[in-house]
Design a protein around this motif. Structure first.
Motif, PDB file in Angstrom:
ATOM      1  N   HIS A 254      74.492 -65.733  26.408  1.00  0.00           N
ATOM      2  CA  HIS A 254      73.797 -64.959  27.443  1.00  0.00           C
ATOM      3  C   HIS A 254      73.121 -65.921  28.431  1.00  0.00           C
ATOM      4  N   PRO A 255      73.213 -65.649  29.728  1.00  0.00           N
ATOM      5  CA  PRO A 255      72.581 -66.554  30.702  1.00  0.00           C
ATOM      6  C   PRO A 255      71.082 -66.757  30.474  1.00  0.00           C
ATOM      7  N   CYS A 305      76.689 -56.085  38.061  1.00  0.00           N
ATOM      8  CA  CYS A 305      75.484 -56.196  37.219  1.00  0.00           C
ATOM      9  C   CYS A 305      74.365 -55.285  37.715  1.00  0.00           C
ATOM     10  N   PRO A 310      74.828 -53.593  30.320  1.00  0.00           N
ATOM     11  CA  PRO A 310      75.713 -54.024  29.220  1.00  0.00           C
ATOM     12  C   PRO A 310      75.076 -53.803  27.854  1.00  0.00           C
ATOM     13  N   LEU A 324      77.882 -58.622  30.953  1.00  0.00           N
ATOM     14  CA  LEU A 324      79.173 -58.096  31.450  1.00  0.00           C
ATOM     15  C   LEU A 324      80.243 -59.172  31.527  1.00  0.00           C
ATOM     16  N   LEU A 325      79.816 -60.432  31.694  1.00  0.00           N
ATOM     17  CA  LEU A 325      80.801 -61.508  31.821  1.00  0.00           C
ATOM     18  C   LEU A 325      81.559 -61.752  30.523  1.00  0.00           C
TER      19      LEU A 325
HETATM   20 FE1  SF4 Z   1      73.701 -61.879  34.241  1.00  0.00          FE
HETATM   21 FE2  SF4 Z   1      75.304 -59.870  34.875  1.00  0.00          FE
HETATM   22 FE3  SF4 Z   1      75.436 -60.963  32.465  1.00  0.00          FE
HETATM   23 FE4  SF4 Z   1      73.326 -59.478  33.171  1.00  0.00          FE
HETATM   24  S1  SF4 Z   1      75.427 -58.785  32.930  1.00  0.00           S
HETATM   25  S2  SF4 Z   1      73.293 -61.394  32.103  1.00  0.00           S
HETATM   26  S3  SF4 Z   1      73.116 -60.052  35.320  1.00  0.00           S
HETATM   27  S4  SF4 Z   1      75.923 -61.955  34.416  1.00  0.00           S
END
Ligand code: SF4
Length: 328
Positions: A254-255, A305, A310, A324-325
């Protein structure tokens, strides 16, 4: 619920009323402190719950301790739904679920000796009226908390102890009831760096010596090290990534987890991590952003997003992340 699962949290929510939208509005607003958490904890397992302050981890702990009432969802402890336990049931449960708070200076009564402090929970729960037996339990708790020989500490007062020793007394006060689950809320954040590792090692040892399950709450992924079995990362009331310690620390998906990890100092100067500095503040938990609630700060956000929220996506049998990625 399988026998080795000591705690199961199902779709747990805790909202706090925050008044109406304005003078002319009757619509109540809510702080979404915990907003749909699912989690299972095995007997003897240590799980680290990590996130910035305000992410809901302490509210989650208080709800698990039944000090806050859940708004929705359920908490199963040792196979029984305790979400709406009666006051008598709550008192009995507090013998089996104990909490260690952040501040060892505030948690101890300065006018009591260490023996009085550690034996007090026994009196509150009406246990061991026999003075000899009570002292034996206090001594065992102090020694299991690393204060050895315990006889050296019984007649001391909190001001005669160091910060690390005081936190050990707090832990002994929890251990004296022989709990099955210990919830430690930022137990090392007020201690010197040199003492933190000792307290973390002590908590890790307790599962060996007493078979206790531990929920270790921290804002600092760096303090978790490799002592926990699993890590759950929380953001704005939800778990956004969960996995074994190795999976999350070595391959964060996760980012948000990636950003938390990127700012942890690495002891090897040749190993440099690219720091990810998140822009902006954590959004207001009253007015949560639509779509992925991390999107206003996410460096990887895409248009979708903003609209799609998600859920956790399975990466392996033990590793999940909500992004979502990661969708196939
Ligand atoms: Fe980032 Fe989009 Fe993943 Fe959320 S779904 S963590 S905004 S890339």
């Amino acid at each position: 619920m399988p026998n080795d699962i000591i705690l199961e949290i199902r779709s747990l929510k805790k909202y706090f009323a925050a008044g109406s939208r304005g003078w002319f509005s009757r619509r109540e607003r809510f702080v979404h402190a915990v907003d749909g958490v699912d989690l299972q904890l095995r007997r003897g397992e240590v799980i680290a719950l990590v996130g910035e302050s305000g992410c809901g981890k302490s509210t989650l702990a208080l709800t698990l301790m039944l000090l806050e009432e859940a708004s929705e969802g359920s908490i199963l402890f040792e196979g029984k739904d305790i979400t709406r336990a009666s006051p008598q049931e709550r008192k009995a449960l507090r013998q089996r679920i104990q909490m260690v708070f952040q501040d060892p200076y505030e948690s101890l009564n300065p006018t009591q000796t260490i023996e009085e402090i550690v034996s007090e929970p026994l009196a509150v729960h009406g246990l061991t009226p026999n003075a000899n037996e009570r002292r034996e339990r206090v001594i065992r708790a102090l020694e299991d908390a690393g204060l050895k020989p315990a006889a050296d500490y019984l007649y001391r007062y909190p001001h005669q102890l160091s910060g690390g020793q005081r936190q050990r007394v707090v832990i002994a006060g929890a251990l004296v009831l022989e709990p099955h689950l210990l919830i430690a809320d930022e137990p090392v954040s007020m201690l010197d760096v040199s003492i933190r590792a000792e307290i973390i090692n002590l908590l890790a040892d307790l599962r060996q010596t007493r078979g206790i399950s531990v929920i270790f709450i921290t804002h600092d992924l760096g303090t978790v090290g490799y002592f926990a079995d699993r890590v759950a990362v929380m953001y704005l009331g939800r778990i956004v990534e969960i996995g074994t310690m190795r999976e999350v620390l070595q391959d964060p998906k996760h980012p948000y987890t990636q950003a938390l990890l990127s700012v942890i100092p690495v002891p090897n100067p040749r190993l440099r991590r690219k720091r990810i500095i998140l822009q902006g503040e954590t959004p207001n938990p009253i007015d949560l952003p639509g779509g992925c609630r991390f999107h206003p700060r996410c460096p990887l956000a895409i248009e979708a997003c903003k609209h799609t929220d998600p859920s956790l996506i399975k990466i392996s049998s033990s590793h999940q992340a909500a992004c979502l990625l990661l969708q196939p």
